[in-house]
Design a protein around this motif. Structure first.
Motif, PDB file in Angstrom:
ATOM      1  N   ALA A  62      42.499  -4.041  63.118  1.00 17.40           N
ATOM      2  CA  ALA A  62      42.207  -2.612  63.211  1.00 17.40           C
ATOM      3  C   ALA A  62      43.257  -1.849  62.420  1.00 17.40           C
ATOM      4  N   HIS A  63      42.842  -0.825  61.737  1.00 18.44           N
ATOM      5  CA  HIS A  63      43.766  -0.070  60.897  1.00 18.44           C
ATOM      6  C   HIS A  63      43.857   1.373  61.323  1.00 18.44           C
ATOM      7  N   TYR A  64      45.026   1.906  61.114  1.00 15.66           N
ATOM      8  CA  TYR A  64      45.287   3.324  61.280  1.00 15.66           C
ATOM      9  C   TYR A  64      45.442   3.894  59.873  1.00 15.66           C
ATOM     10  N   PRO A  65      45.229   5.183  59.694  1.00 16.73           N
ATOM     11  CA  PRO A  65      45.370   5.747  58.344  1.00 16.73           C
ATOM     12  C   PRO A  65      46.717   5.439  57.699  1.00 16.73           C
ATOM     13  N   GLU A  66      47.761   5.368  58.502  1.00 17.00           N
ATOM     14  CA  GLU A  66      49.091   5.098  57.936  1.00 17.00           C
ATOM     15  C   GLU A  66      49.257   3.652  57.473  1.00 17.00           C
ATOM     16  N   ASP A  67      48.279   2.781  57.719  1.00 16.23           N
ATOM     17  CA  ASP A  67      48.315   1.392  57.252  1.00 16.23           C
ATOM     18  C   ASP A  67      47.673   1.215  55.882  1.00 16.23           C
ATOM     19  N   LEU A  68      47.043   2.254  55.355  1.00 10.93           N
ATOM     20  CA  LEU A  68      46.268   2.166  54.125  1.00 10.93           C
ATOM     21  C   LEU A  68      47.023   2.734  52.935  1.00 10.93           C
ATOM     22  N   GLN A  69      46.840   2.114  51.797  1.00 12.76           N
ATOM     23  CA  GLN A  69      47.321   2.687  50.552  1.00 12.76           C
ATOM     24  C   GLN A  69      46.088   3.016  49.720  1.00 12.76           C
ATOM     25  N   VAL A  70      46.094   4.187  49.089  1.00 13.83           N
ATOM     26  CA  VAL A  70      44.967   4.630  48.286  1.00 13.83           C
ATOM     27  C   VAL A  70      45.416   4.765  46.839  1.00 13.83           C
ATOM     28  N   ARG A  71      44.577   4.279  45.936  1.00 12.43           N
ATOM     29  CA  ARG A  71      44.830   4.402  44.499  1.00 12.43           C
ATOM     30  C   ARG A  71      43.617   5.053  43.852  1.00 12.43           C
ATOM     31  N   GLY A  72      43.842   5.912  42.897  1.00 17.94           N
ATOM     32  CA  GLY A  72      42.762   6.591  42.187  1.00 17.94           C
ATOM     33  C   GLY A  72      42.833   6.313  40.700  1.00 17.94           C
ATOM     34  N   TYR A  73      41.681   6.066  40.066  1.00 19.12           N
ATOM     35  CA  TYR A  73      41.609   5.694  38.653  1.00 19.12           C
ATOM     36  C   TYR A  73      40.687   6.645  37.891  1.00 19.12           C
ATOM     37  N   ASP A  74      40.998   6.859  36.609  1.00 18.26           N
ATOM     38  CA  ASP A  74      40.131   7.688  35.774  1.00 18.26           C
ATOM     39  C   ASP A  74      39.030   6.827  35.148  1.00 18.26           C
ATOM     40  N   ALA A  75      38.195   7.444  34.319  1.00 19.69           N
ATOM     41  CA  ALA A  75      37.049   6.743  33.729  1.00 19.69           C
ATOM     42  C   ALA A  75      37.466   5.585  32.824  1.00 19.69           C
ATOM     43  N   ALA A  76      38.664   5.650  32.248  1.00 17.42           N
ATOM     44  CA  ALA A  76      39.152   4.571  31.386  1.00 17.42           C
ATOM     45  C   ALA A  76      39.802   3.446  32.193  1.00 17.42           C
TER      46      ALA A  76
END
Length: 96
Positions: A62-76
């Motif tokens: 089970a995960h809490y929001p503080e356990d997650l890492q988020v990465r964002g990428y552009d079209a390239a």
């Protein structure tokens, strides 16, 4: 016998219009295994600035929001955003 699997959802909202794909990185473990490792899931934008991840809790912790890492990428495919590495990866899951 009924196999019941709980499902979860993660919604990522981005205010950066150049982000077209996001990735969520989180700790996981195999049933019967005592250690944790990192898994990731990615999602292409489905609605303006929103990315919805659906996952099965079978075999995952089970995960809490503080356990997650988020990465964002552009079209390239270039990394545009990365949240900090969660402290819990080392303190709770013993990931280094």
């Amino acid at each position: 016998m009924v196999d019941r699997t709980d499902n979860g959802l993660i919604l990522v909202i981005s205010n950066a219009s150049e982000i077209v794909r996001t990735e969520v990185v989180f700790p996981a473990s195999d049933e019967g295994d005592t250690g944790f490792y990192l898994l990731s899931a990615d999602q292409v934008r489905r609605a303006e600035n929103c990315f919805l991840f659906s996952y099965s809790m079978s075999g995952l912790c089970a995960h809490y929001p503080e356990d997650l890492q988020v990465r964002g990428y552009d079209a390239a495919g270039a990394l545009v955003y990365q949240s900090p590495v969660p402290e819990s990866w080392e303190s709770r899951y013993e990931l280094r």
